[in-house]
Design an enzyme around this catalytic site. Structure first.
Site, PDB file in Angstrom:
ATOM      1  N   LYS A 193       8.468  18.215 -36.296  1.00 23.36           N
ATOM      2  CA  LYS A 193       7.076  18.566 -36.614  1.00 23.36           C
ATOM      3  C   LYS A 193       6.525  19.427 -35.479  1.00 23.36           C
ATOM      4  CE  LYS A 193       2.963  16.879 -35.865  1.00 23.36           C
ATOM      5  NZ  LYS A 193       2.167  18.130 -35.829  1.00 23.36           N
ATOM      6  N   SER A 247       0.023  14.211 -25.308  1.00 30.38           N
ATOM      7  CA  SER A 247      -0.898  13.429 -24.488  1.00 30.38           C
ATOM      8  C   SER A 247      -0.468  11.972 -24.389  1.00 30.38           C
ATOM      9  CB  SER A 247      -2.307  13.501 -25.076  1.00 30.38           C
ATOM     10  OG  SER A 247      -2.396  12.749 -26.275  1.00 30.38           O
ATOM     11  N   VAL A 250      -1.827   9.840 -27.407  1.00 27.83           N
ATOM     12  CA  VAL A 250      -1.029   9.881 -28.633  1.00 27.83           C
ATOM     13  C   VAL A 250       0.306   9.183 -28.423  1.00 27.83           C
ATOM     14  CG1 VAL A 250       0.092  11.396 -30.311  1.00 27.83           C
ATOM     15  CG2 VAL A 250      -2.170  11.976 -29.436  1.00 27.83           C
ATOM     16  N   GLU A 269       7.369  12.330 -23.369  1.00 21.82           N
ATOM     17  CA  GLU A 269       7.066  13.196 -22.215  1.00 21.82           C
ATOM     18  C   GLU A 269       5.582  13.486 -22.306  1.00 21.82           C
ATOM     19  OE1 GLU A 269       5.908  16.075 -20.177  1.00 21.82           O
ATOM     20  OE2 GLU A 269       7.242  17.393 -21.340  1.00 21.82           O
ATOM     21  N   CYS A 303       2.052  20.342 -18.548  1.00 24.29           N
ATOM     22  CA  CYS A 303       1.961  18.919 -18.221  1.00 24.29           C
ATOM     23  C   CYS A 303       2.242  18.645 -16.754  1.00 24.29           C
ATOM     24  CB  CYS A 303       2.918  18.120 -19.099  1.00 24.29           C
ATOM     25  SG  CYS A 303       4.599  18.744 -19.100  1.00 24.29           S
ATOM     26  N   GLU A 400      -6.413  14.557 -16.646  1.00 27.43           N
ATOM     27  CA  GLU A 400      -5.688  15.795 -16.935  1.00 27.43           C
ATOM     28  C   GLU A 400      -6.611  16.752 -17.689  1.00 27.43           C
ATOM     29  OE1 GLU A 400      -1.277  16.928 -18.460  1.00 27.43           O
ATOM     30  OE2 GLU A 400      -2.424  15.599 -19.781  1.00 27.43           O
TER      31      GLU A 400
END
Length: 501
Positions: A193, A247, A250, A269, A303, A400
């Site tokens: 996805k 994130s 999530v 990750e 990230c 972040e």
């Protein structure tokens, strides 16, 4: 049959015509989604519509899972030997190389990163990643274990089965390569996805996967929203493993959904708030350039971005002068302009989020040295921004931001800086700048992060593992380590001449 989008480029860095299928890729065919719904793909340079892609649904996920399982049981997995898997991956890498400029143009179009950065970094790295895992496909080794002369005991590393992979919008093609490379090399069937914000390169590469000759169902692609398709993938009992980059919020939801369904294997990750530590014996000119690269690369949408920059008090003033000058020199604008360093942020949502953090920094009393404002009359452009006079409790220090915004903090001694650097819920990466190798490595070993760069930043290679400590994730991408994410370990014990009395 789903529609195909054709985009004509006439830019300083790329001229040409590119066709991209807009449907779902299931069981070796391009199909329309069962819901009939579409998702807008927006150009972040001007906020205007590029095209509309097919939106997947739970029913489409069921079809993809069935196709993936059928392939795994018949034409893929242990039914396609490692040499053949390697040949297919190498063919895919060759096709990506032949279409490298087109892939870079698509990345610049829907993501907003500059064409030059996309071409020389994202696309080249993605090609090398696929080629790297082609080399691993026939080297998935087990071992024999001595127990007694009466038995033969050996261990197999078998493909885990049907896997789902959810990739983010910041490095669309790289994240696709990081995910599908080890999965296909080990023989897993894949359901990918892509982000709904940046689907174009994934759709284009799905064409190349088809052209390379991968068996139907071994790779499937479902466009869709995270709260619909992503949720169904995380909950689906027919999926044995899910990999996610995005994130931490999530990531938690995916772990929860996986635990409440079939306890599928999960690798994550996630976010970061990486420190860049500049000691007083650093090469100042290089430290300034690398620290800037550490935070402003990919518009700060990285990230592992070095968004907390710690500078020794002895060189703080010198560093700030040079770092500010360097930041002001970075050109922001059209991603197809060869002189531009930073294009737009990826979306209105991300643009608003970054500006809200800048507003928060101002309200909490931090000082803006440069930047802090949007740019232009259209598109999602934001000035590279430096904050000073910050406190550890401020949101811009702790959370972040995922944009071209950094805080610069003064420190005094080596012990203090280790505690300051580790004062975060994240642990993805860090950079240390010093000409004293003992000092640099001693600090690197004390930092709680999955990657520590010394006198550099944001350098990634297919053969080097990448992943985080703490709330930056679970498991490792890249290198030999990533193969373990997609294999199940089976011990086989053979009785040669052990008899029961």
């Amino acid at each position: 049959m789903p529609e195909t989008y054709v985009h004509k480029f006439d830019t300083p860095t790329f001229k040409g015509e590119i066709s991209v299928p807009l449907g779902l890729y299931i069981d070796g065919k391009w199909v329309d989604g069962s819901s009939g719904n579409k998702i807008d793909v927006i150009n972040p340079s001007n906020g205007k519509l590029i095209t509309k892609i097919t939106e997947g649904s739970p029913k489409d996920v069921d079809l993809a899972v069935a196709a993936a399982q059928k392939a795994f049981d018949t034409t893929w997995g242990l039914h396609k030997n490692g040499f053949e898997r390697a040949r297919l991956l190498q063919k895919l890498g060759d096709l990506m190389e032949q279409n490298a400029d087109k892939l870079a143009a698509l990345e610049a179009l829907d993501n907003g990163k500059t064409f030059n950065w996309a071409r020389t970094t994202d696309i080249d790295h993605s090609i090398r990643c696929i080629q790297y895992y082609a080399g691993w496909a026939d080297k998935i080794l087990g071992q024999t274990i001595e127990t007694s002369e009466a038995k033969l005991v050996y261990v197999r590393h078998e493909p885990i089965g049907v896997v789902a992979q959810i990739i983010p919008w910041n490095f669309p093609l790289q994240m696709m390569a990081w995910k599908i490379g080890p999965a296909l090399a080990t023989g897993c069937s894949v359901i990918l996805k892509p982000s709904e914000f940046t689907p174009l390169t994934a759709l284009f590469v799905a064409q190349l996967i088809h052209e390379a000759g991968f068996p139907a169902g071994s790779f499937n692609l479902i466009n869709g929203y995270g709260h619909v398709v992503g949720q169904v993938l995380a909950e689906h009992n027919g999926i044995e493993k899910i990999a996610f980059t995005g994130s931490t919020l999530v990531g938690r939801k995916i772990m929860e959904a996986s635990s409440k369904s079939n306890l599928k294997k999960v690798t994550l990750e996630l976010g970061g708030k990486s420190p860049s530590i500049v000691f007083d014996d650093a090469d100042l000119e290089q430290a300034v350039k690398w620290a800037a690269f550490g935070i402003y690369y990919n518009h700060g949408q990285c990230c592992c971005a070095g968004s907390r920059i710690f500078v020794h008090e002895k060189i703080y003033d010198q560093f700030m002068q040079r770092f500010t000058e360097h930041t002001k020199s970075l050109k922001v604008g059209d991603p197809f302009d060869p002189e531009v360093y930073q294009g737009p942020q990826v979306s209105q949502q991300q643009y608003d989020r970054i500006l809200s953090y800048i507003k928060s920094g101002k309200e909490e009393g931090a000082t803006i040295v440069t930047g802090g404002e949007p740019l232009g009359q259209e598109g999602y452009y934001i000035q590279p921004t430096i904050f000073t006079d910050v406190k550890p409790s401020m949101k811009i220090v702790r959370e972040e931001i995922f944009g071209p915004v950094c805080v610069v903090i003064k420190f005094k001694d080596d012990d203090d800086i280790v505690a300051m650097a580790n004062d975060t819920i994240y642990g993805l990466a860090a950079s240390v700048f010093s000409q004293n190798v003992t000092r640099a490595l001693s600090t690197a070993h004390k930092i709680r992060a999955g990657t520590v760069w010394v006198n550099t930043a944001n350098m990634l290679y297919p053969q080097v593992p990448f992943g985080g400590y703490k709330q930056s994730g679970i498991g490792r991408e890249l290198g030999e380590y990533a193969l373990a994410n997609y294999t199940a370990v089976k011990a086989v014990q053979v009785n040669l001449h052990l008899n029961l009395s």
